[in-house]
Design an enzyme around this catalytic site. Sequence first.
Site, PDB file in Angstrom:
ATOM      1  N   HIS A  52      76.124  49.073   2.842  1.00 12.77           N
ATOM      2  CA  HIS A  52      77.140  49.314   3.593  1.00 12.77           C
ATOM      3  C   HIS A  52      78.329  49.057   2.779  1.00 12.77           C
ATOM      4  O   HIS A  52      79.539  49.428   3.112  1.00 12.77           O
ATOM      5  CB  HIS A  52      77.002  47.950   4.626  1.00 12.77           C
ATOM      6  CG  HIS A  52      77.948  47.937   5.981  1.00 12.77           C
ATOM      7  ND1 HIS A  52      77.750  47.196   6.634  1.00 12.77           N
ATOM      8  CD2 HIS A  52      78.683  49.184   6.335  1.00 12.77           C
ATOM      9  CE1 HIS A  52      78.671  47.259   7.941  1.00 12.77           C
ATOM     10  NE2 HIS A  52      79.200  48.586   7.519  1.00 12.77           N
TER      11      HIS A  52
ATOM     12  N   ASP B 176      77.428  43.875   2.227  1.00 12.51           N
ATOM     13  CA  ASP B 176      76.061  44.151   2.365  1.00 12.51           C
ATOM     14  C   ASP B 176      75.496  45.440   1.895  1.00 12.51           C
ATOM     15  O   ASP B 176      76.127  46.285   1.920  1.00 12.51           O
ATOM     16  CB  ASP B 176      75.499  43.755   3.867  1.00 12.51           C
ATOM     17  CG  ASP B 176      75.933  44.477   4.803  1.00 12.51           C
ATOM     18  OD1 ASP B 176      77.220  44.796   4.770  1.00 12.51           O
ATOM     19  OD2 ASP B 176      75.301  45.312   5.491  1.00 12.51           O
TER      20      ASP B 176
ATOM     21  N   HIS C 229      71.753  47.878   5.147  1.00 13.82           N
ATOM     22  CA  HIS C 229      72.542  46.869   5.476  1.00 13.82           C
ATOM     23  C   HIS C 229      71.605  45.504   5.471  1.00 13.82           C
ATOM     24  O   HIS C 229      70.476  45.740   5.054  1.00 13.82           O
ATOM     25  CB  HIS C 229      73.052  46.767   7.117  1.00 13.82           C
ATOM     26  CG  HIS C 229      73.796  48.082   7.319  1.00 13.82           C
ATOM     27  ND1 HIS C 229      75.066  48.051   7.471  1.00 13.82           N
ATOM     28  CD2 HIS C 229      73.100  49.178   7.677  1.00 13.82           C
ATOM     29  CE1 HIS C 229      75.380  49.308   8.148  1.00 13.82           C
ATOM     30  NE2 HIS C 229      74.214  49.907   8.038  1.00 13.82           N
TER      31      HIS C 229
ATOM     32  N   GLU D  53      68.752  47.879   8.747  1.00 14.92           N
ATOM     33  CA  GLU D  53      69.085  46.584   8.372  1.00 14.92           C
ATOM     34  C   GLU D  53      67.867  45.701   7.917  1.00 14.92           C
ATOM     35  O   GLU D  53      66.882  45.970   8.444  1.00 14.92           O
ATOM     36  CB  GLU D  53      69.539  45.708   9.758  1.00 14.92           C
ATOM     37  CG  GLU D  53      70.709  46.132  10.443  1.00 14.92           C
ATOM     38  CD  GLU D  53      72.042  45.562   9.862  1.00 14.92           C
ATOM     39  OE1 GLU D  53      72.083  44.941   8.796  1.00 14.92           O
ATOM     40  OE2 GLU D  53      73.293  45.872  10.345  1.00 14.92           O
TER      41      GLU D  53
END
Length: 181
Positions: free
Chosen positions: A155, A165, A34, A116
Amino acid sequence: MHITQHRLIEAVQIPTPNFDDRPDTSDISLIVVHCISLPPGEFGNGCIGQLFCNRLDPDGHPYFKEIHQLTVSSHLVISRTGEINQFVPFDKRAWHAGQSCYEGRERCNDFSIGIELEGTETVAYTEAQYQQLSDITKVLLDTYPALSTERIAGHSDIAPGRKTDPGESFDWQKFYCLLGK
């Protein structure tokens, strides 16, 4: 890098309430990449951690009024400088994927690890982020037997039309080269 008790030893551990039990802890079989920045396009201010820990001040930025009540998390966040924060142990279900589907299987949070990268879909990620992501991925692959280099997705791949993303700025070829693939 090392994982002990489903925690990455090299990560700063920041517990969040935004997780629950996986339906099957032996079914960790997908890595989801992400990106996030809060406010959008701003880096290095601690706001991602505040969001993941339900402490984001709605008056801190106009955008925060829209999102401060979200209950979301990921397993890891890699900052622009390469610092790693872990919010959820890998054997628990982080709330990162939302409505999602991978290879016909819905509810990706049940069987995935969410990572992330601090960034945006249009700003290049840093060398430190690529190195940390590849090193983390290698140790995850060594630790969880259902994972493989073929089971890594963005993602946008698991929530097409809803998420974009990690975006065009993520160099998948570079990432796979660092993995030795």
